[in-house]
Enzyme design. Structure first.
Site, mmCIF file in Angstrom:
data_model
loop_
_atom_site.group_PDB
_atom_site.id
_atom_site.type_symbol
_atom_site.label_atom_id
_atom_site.label_comp_id
_atom_site.label_asym_id
_atom_site.label_seq_id
_atom_site.Cartn_x
_atom_site.Cartn_y
_atom_site.Cartn_z
ATOM 1 N N TYR A 65 -35.856 -2.498 11.865
ATOM 2 C CA TYR A 65 -36.523 -3.808 11.944
ATOM 3 C C TYR A 65 -36.691 -4.283 13.396
ATOM 4 O O TYR A 65 -37.818 -4.411 13.898
ATOM 5 C CB TYR A 65 -35.704 -4.798 11.114
ATOM 6 C CG TYR A 65 -36.107 -6.243 11.241
ATOM 7 C CD1 TYR A 65 -37.439 -6.641 11.161
ATOM 8 C CD2 TYR A 65 -35.132 -7.228 11.425
ATOM 9 C CE1 TYR A 65 -37.789 -7.991 11.264
ATOM 10 C CE2 TYR A 65 -35.469 -8.572 11.512
ATOM 11 C CZ TYR A 65 -36.806 -8.939 11.440
ATOM 12 O OH TYR A 65 -37.149 -10.260 11.540
ATOM 13 N N ASN A 97 -32.619 8.205 12.032
ATOM 14 C CA ASN A 97 -32.211 9.118 10.944
ATOM 15 C C ASN A 97 -32.698 8.610 9.586
ATOM 16 O O ASN A 97 -32.381 9.187 8.554
ATOM 17 C CB ASN A 97 -30.683 9.314 10.919
ATOM 18 C CG ASN A 97 -29.938 8.022 10.613
ATOM 19 O OD1 ASN A 97 -30.543 6.974 10.381
ATOM 20 N ND2 ASN A 97 -28.622 8.087 10.609
ATOM 21 N N ASP A 122 -29.612 12.523 13.864
ATOM 22 C CA ASP A 122 -28.491 11.616 13.670
ATOM 23 C C ASP A 122 -27.600 11.704 14.915
ATOM 24 O O ASP A 122 -27.228 12.814 15.335
ATOM 25 C CB ASP A 122 -27.722 12.060 12.417
ATOM 26 C CG ASP A 122 -26.715 11.027 11.987
ATOM 27 O OD1 ASP A 122 -26.760 10.598 10.829
ATOM 28 O OD2 ASP A 122 -25.847 10.649 12.826
ATOM 29 N N PHE A 126 -30.435 0.806 19.447
ATOM 30 C CA PHE A 126 -30.388 -0.079 18.285
ATOM 31 C C PHE A 126 -29.581 0.513 17.138
ATOM 32 O O PHE A 126 -29.051 -0.218 16.322
ATOM 33 C CB PHE A 126 -31.807 -0.301 17.722
ATOM 34 C CG PHE A 126 -32.685 -1.169 18.566
ATOM 35 C CD1 PHE A 126 -32.585 -2.542 18.509
ATOM 36 C CD2 PHE A 126 -33.625 -0.610 19.411
ATOM 37 C CE1 PHE A 126 -33.398 -3.348 19.280
ATOM 38 C CE2 PHE A 126 -34.441 -1.408 20.190
ATOM 39 C CZ PHE A 126 -34.333 -2.783 20.127
ATOM 40 N N ASN A 138 -20.348 5.581 12.994
ATOM 41 C CA ASN A 138 -21.740 5.459 13.435
ATOM 42 C C ASN A 138 -21.880 4.534 14.648
ATOM 43 O O ASN A 138 -22.460 4.895 15.662
ATOM 44 C CB ASN A 138 -22.594 4.948 12.269
ATOM 45 C CG ASN A 138 -24.082 5.157 12.520
ATOM 46 O OD1 ASN A 138 -24.476 6.003 13.320
ATOM 47 N ND2 ASN A 138 -24.906 4.373 11.866
ATOM 48 N N THR A 182 -24.124 -8.174 18.915
ATOM 49 C CA THR A 182 -24.259 -9.150 17.832
ATOM 50 C C THR A 182 -23.353 -10.360 18.045
ATOM 51 O O THR A 182 -22.281 -10.241 18.667
ATOM 52 C CB THR A 182 -23.878 -8.486 16.489
ATOM 53 O OG1 THR A 182 -23.748 -9.506 15.495
ATOM 54 C CG2 THR A 182 -22.563 -7.737 16.554
ATOM 55 N N TYR A 225 -17.617 -4.630 11.268
ATOM 56 C CA TYR A 225 -18.931 -4.497 11.917
ATOM 57 C C TYR A 225 -18.855 -5.093 13.328
ATOM 58 O O TYR A 225 -19.204 -4.427 14.317
ATOM 59 C CB TYR A 225 -19.988 -5.214 11.067
ATOM 60 C CG TYR A 225 -21.260 -5.526 11.810
ATOM 61 C CD1 TYR A 225 -22.087 -4.499 12.270
ATOM 62 C CD2 TYR A 225 -21.639 -6.853 12.061
ATOM 63 C CE1 TYR A 225 -23.252 -4.797 12.969
ATOM 64 C CE2 TYR A 225 -22.796 -7.148 12.742
ATOM 65 C CZ TYR A 225 -23.597 -6.110 13.202
ATOM 66 O OH TYR A 225 -24.739 -6.408 13.889
ATOM 67 N N ASN A 245 -29.241 -14.701 14.454
ATOM 68 C CA ASN A 245 -29.850 -14.223 13.203
ATOM 69 C C ASN A 245 -31.324 -13.866 13.384
ATOM 70 O O ASN A 245 -32.189 -14.744 13.398
ATOM 71 C CB ASN A 245 -29.676 -15.264 12.104
ATOM 72 C CG ASN A 245 -28.241 -15.338 11.640
ATOM 73 O OD1 ASN A 245 -27.331 -15.553 12.445
ATOM 74 N ND2 ASN A 245 -28.020 -15.139 10.354
ATOM 75 N N LEU A 284 -30.638 -13.733 4.264
ATOM 76 C CA LEU A 284 -31.079 -14.959 3.589
ATOM 77 C C LEU A 284 -32.604 -15.073 3.469
ATOM 78 O O LEU A 284 -33.120 -15.249 2.356
ATOM 79 C CB LEU A 284 -30.510 -16.185 4.335
ATOM 80 C CG LEU A 284 -30.900 -17.530 3.724
ATOM 81 C CD1 LEU A 284 -30.310 -17.693 2.335
ATOM 82 C CD2 LEU A 284 -30.434 -18.684 4.635
HETATM 83 N N1 UFG Z 1 -26.656 -16.594 2.455
HETATM 84 C C1 UFG Z 1 -26.719 -17.230 1.226
HETATM 85 N N2 UFG Z 1 -27.243 -16.540 0.177
HETATM 86 C C2 UFG Z 1 -27.703 -15.250 0.283
HETATM 87 C C3 UFG Z 1 -27.624 -14.615 1.552
HETATM 88 C C4 UFG Z 1 -27.086 -15.318 2.615
HETATM 89 O O1 UFG Z 1 -26.312 -18.383 1.067
HETATM 90 O O2 UFG Z 1 -28.136 -14.684 -0.721
HETATM 91 C C5 UFG Z 1 -26.094 -17.344 3.592
HETATM 92 C C6 UFG Z 1 -24.911 -16.658 4.222
HETATM 93 O O3 UFG Z 1 -23.717 -17.044 3.562
HETATM 94 C C7 UFG Z 1 -24.993 -17.162 5.659
HETATM 95 C C8 UFG Z 1 -26.493 -17.351 5.895
HETATM 96 O O4 UFG Z 1 -27.084 -17.390 4.600
HETATM 97 O O5 UFG Z 1 -24.373 -18.415 5.753
HETATM 98 C C9 UFG Z 1 -27.123 -16.213 6.673
HETATM 99 O O6 UFG Z 1 -26.736 -14.999 6.063
HETATM 100 P P1 UFG Z 1 -27.370 -13.590 6.446
HETATM 101 O O7 UFG Z 1 -26.772 -12.572 5.535
HETATM 102 O O8 UFG Z 1 -28.857 -13.690 6.478
HETATM 103 O O9 UFG Z 1 -26.913 -13.369 7.953
HETATM 104 P P2 UFG Z 1 -25.442 -13.419 8.581
HETATM 105 O O10 UFG Z 1 -25.327 -14.728 9.324
HETATM 106 O O11 UFG Z 1 -24.400 -13.114 7.590
HETATM 107 O O12 UFG Z 1 -25.460 -12.196 9.592
HETATM 108 C C10 UFG Z 1 -26.540 -11.959 10.494
HETATM 109 C C11 UFG Z 1 -26.608 -10.484 10.818
HETATM 110 C C12 UFG Z 1 -25.382 -10.054 11.554
HETATM 111 C C13 UFG Z 1 -25.169 -10.930 12.752
HETATM 112 C C14 UFG Z 1 -25.170 -12.389 12.388
HETATM 113 C C15 UFG Z 1 -25.103 -13.218 13.629
HETATM 114 O O13 UFG Z 1 -26.734 -9.737 9.623
HETATM 115 O O14 UFG Z 1 -25.560 -8.738 11.971
HETATM 116 O O15 UFG Z 1 -26.354 -12.694 11.678
HETATM 117 O O16 UFG Z 1 -25.225 -14.577 13.375
HETATM 118 F F1 UFG Z 1 -23.986 -10.651 13.324
#
Ligand code: UFG
Length: 321
Positions: A12, A33, A52, A74, A93, A118, A142, A170, A188
């Protein structure tokens, strides 16, 4: 013309950065990969190796066949929840395979690297906005695998290697006809847009009892195009200044889960049913970047707002439905 090796260039953020590098007249080589990347993200005119990084002899082949000036790294696993169930997978990885890459870089005298780090390196922060000097105590493997690699990069200064670690908040949005898709999807915004498209019945809100205004988690959502621009500036910095840096890449503004869902309702015109659910393990309450350092050093500021993030993601989602 400089040649940049992009690992994970079919993913992405990697693929958006590849497109921007080409626009900025870099010659680009991609390694992927296809664990997360997809073939269709690779531009036709770009040289590509399906290898890989855990296999060092394959990396040596790429470096022997090409004159590489710098690397943008990345590739890696990104799902924090999965890292808690399978830490070996992440260290193997994100840390060990990356070490293979560094070894071959040194063998071939390639000493400039931009690394995909991150906000997860900070864990549950004591303060928001988070500065680069804030404590780094990851709450998942992670985040630790990425922090460990940042530390390894610093050790490699002994060999004269310079690194710029970009700590993404994010990433979201779409550009260049590319977009966000993960297998499986856990992020999300793509999940909410799937509901708008009728691919899912509802979105689950993970936790409504956080210490925030509406009880849901707050994140700093940064457009992937703004992120890609930070990589181009990082490469220019390495070329011109040749110094190492750790930089947050975020907007400095936070939005709650409910605010994101509301914005998606507004942009898509779809009611998007939401269900209040329990907290997801390991989710910090608030993660908002201080974006002052990157502004001072690169004169970089995010250009895209939440509206352009959701609109661009929505346009792409509709096309790929
Ligand atoms: N969320 C929901 N419902 C869902 C999915 C997510 O409520 O179905 C909430 C999560 O609890 C979180 C927010 O939406 O509060 C964002 O969640 P994401 O899964 O979209 O992203 P994260 O914040 O968990 O993680 C992302 C990246 C990480 C990075 C992080 C940095 O995936 O690699 O942002 O802020 F480290």
């Amino acid at each position: 013309m400089k040649t940049i090796l992009v690992t994970g260039g079919a993913g992405y953020i990697g693929s958006h950065t590849v497109h921007l590098l080409l626009e900025n007249n870099y010659n680009v080589l991609i390694i992927d990969n296809f664990d997360n990347g997809v073939q269709k993200n690779i531009p036709e005119n770009v040289k590509f190796y399906q290898i890989d990084l855990r296999n060092i002899s394959d990396i040596r082949k790429v470096f022997s066949e090409n004159q590489i000036d710098a690397v943008v790294h990345f590739s890696g696993y990104i799902e924090a929840g999965e890292s808690m169930a399978d830490p070996y997978k992440f260290y193997n990885n994100n840390t060990f395979a990356g070490l293979n890459l560094l070894k071959v870089m040194i063998e071939h005298n390639v000493k400039k690297i931009v690394f995909s780090s991150t906000a997860a390196v900070y864990g549950e922060p004591e303060e928001n906005p988070i500065t680069e000097n804030s404590k780094k105590i990851p709450t998942n493997f992670y985040g630790s695998s990425k922090l460990m690699f940042e530390n390894i990069l610093d050790s490699f200064e002994v060999y004269g290697m310079k690194n710029i670690c970009l700590r993404y908040f994010n990433a979201c949005g779409a550009a260049f006809g590319l977009g966000e898709e993960h297998k499986p999807e856990t992020h999300l915004i793509p999940l909410v847009l799937d509901v708008a498209l009728g691919k899912r019945e509802h979105i689950k809100i993970f936790g409504t009892d956080y210490q925030t205004l509406d009880g849901t988690c707050i994140r700093d959502y940064i457009h992937v195009l703004d992120l890609a621009k930070a990589h181009v500036l990082a490469l220019k910095h390495l070329e011109e200044k040749n110094t190492s840096l750790k930089l947050n890449v975020g907007t400095g503004k936070g939005f709650s889960v409910k605010e994101i869902i509301d914005k998606c309702r507004e942009v898509t015109g779809h009611p998007i049913p939401a269900i209040e659910s329990s907290r997801r393990d390991g989710d910090p309450t608030t993660l908002v970047a201080s974006a002052e350092k990157i502004k001072d050093i690169f004169n970089w500021e995010s250009q895209e707002d939440l509206n352009s993030i959701i609109s661009s993601a929505w346009e792409w989602h509709k096309k790929t439905f």
